[in-house]
Design a protein around this motif. Structure first.
Motif, PDB file in Angstrom:
ATOM      1  N   ASP A   6       0.807  -1.208   0.000  1.00  0.00           N
ATOM      2  CA  ASP A   6       0.000   0.000   0.000  1.00  0.00           C
ATOM      3  C   ASP A   6       0.850   1.272   0.000  1.00  0.00           C
ATOM      4  O   ASP A   6       0.320   2.362   0.039  1.00  0.00           O
ATOM      5  CB  ASP A   6      -0.959   0.000   1.190  1.00  0.00           C
ATOM      6  N   ARG A   8       2.701   4.207  -1.605  1.00  0.00           N
ATOM      7  CA  ARG A   8       2.501   4.905  -2.867  1.00  0.00           C
ATOM      8  C   ARG A   8       3.781   5.642  -3.270  1.00  0.00           C
ATOM      9  O   ARG A   8       4.428   6.273  -2.441  1.00  0.00           O
ATOM     10  CB  ARG A   8       1.362   5.918  -2.752  1.00  0.00           C
ATOM     11  N   GLY A  10       5.453   8.254  -6.441  1.00  0.00           N
ATOM     12  CA  GLY A  10       5.119   9.172  -7.513  1.00  0.00           C
ATOM     13  C   GLY A  10       6.376   9.793  -8.087  1.00  0.00           C
ATOM     14  O   GLY A  10       7.492   9.442  -7.715  1.00  0.00           O
ATOM     15  N   THR A 104      -0.383   6.652  -9.875  1.00  0.00           N
ATOM     16  CA  THR A 104      -0.839   7.575  -8.829  1.00  0.00           C
ATOM     17  C   THR A 104      -2.066   8.372  -9.242  1.00  0.00           C
ATOM     18  O   THR A 104      -2.556   9.181  -8.468  1.00  0.00           O
ATOM     19  CB  THR A 104       0.296   8.532  -8.410  1.00  0.00           C
TER      20      THR A 104
END
Length: 105
Positions: A6, A8, A10, A104
């Motif tokens: 989980d 994330r 970017g 994302t």
């Protein structure tokens, strides 16, 4: 060991001239870098070839589909980036930047 899926990631900036992809990552410190970096490696489907840790900088040599690059992390600023070993692999870095942006959105 399993790594969280989980987390994330970017893109902060793709610097084609320098062959660097600056990443958005969760905050990390010296001790948690490996967890965050390994989660990124897992997301990318890459593999770690070699690891080095200095006083404030982690440097991992990674392989992404035959393209070798450095994954670097500076824990004081929680900055993480991918750095090409060869300018000929600029297309791979651009691909990764686009792919991470799509993840994302």
């Amino acid at each position: 060991m399993t790594y969280p899926t989980d987390i994330r990631f970017g893109v902060r900036e793709l610097d084609n001239a320098q062959g660097c992809l600056h990443l958005q990552t969760p905050d990390f410190d010296y001790d948690s870098f490996a967890d965050v970096a390994q989660a990124l490696i897992t997301v990318l489907g890459a593999s770690v070839v070699e690891k080095e840790a200095n006083a404030d900088l982690h440097i991992w040599l990674i392989d992404f589909e035959g393209c070798r690059m450095m994954l670097k992390g500076e824990h004081y600023s929680s900055a993480m980036w991918l750095e090409l070993l060869s300018r000929d692999d600029g297309d791979t870095l651009a691909f990764l930047a686009g792919w991470l942006k799509n993840l994302t959105q």
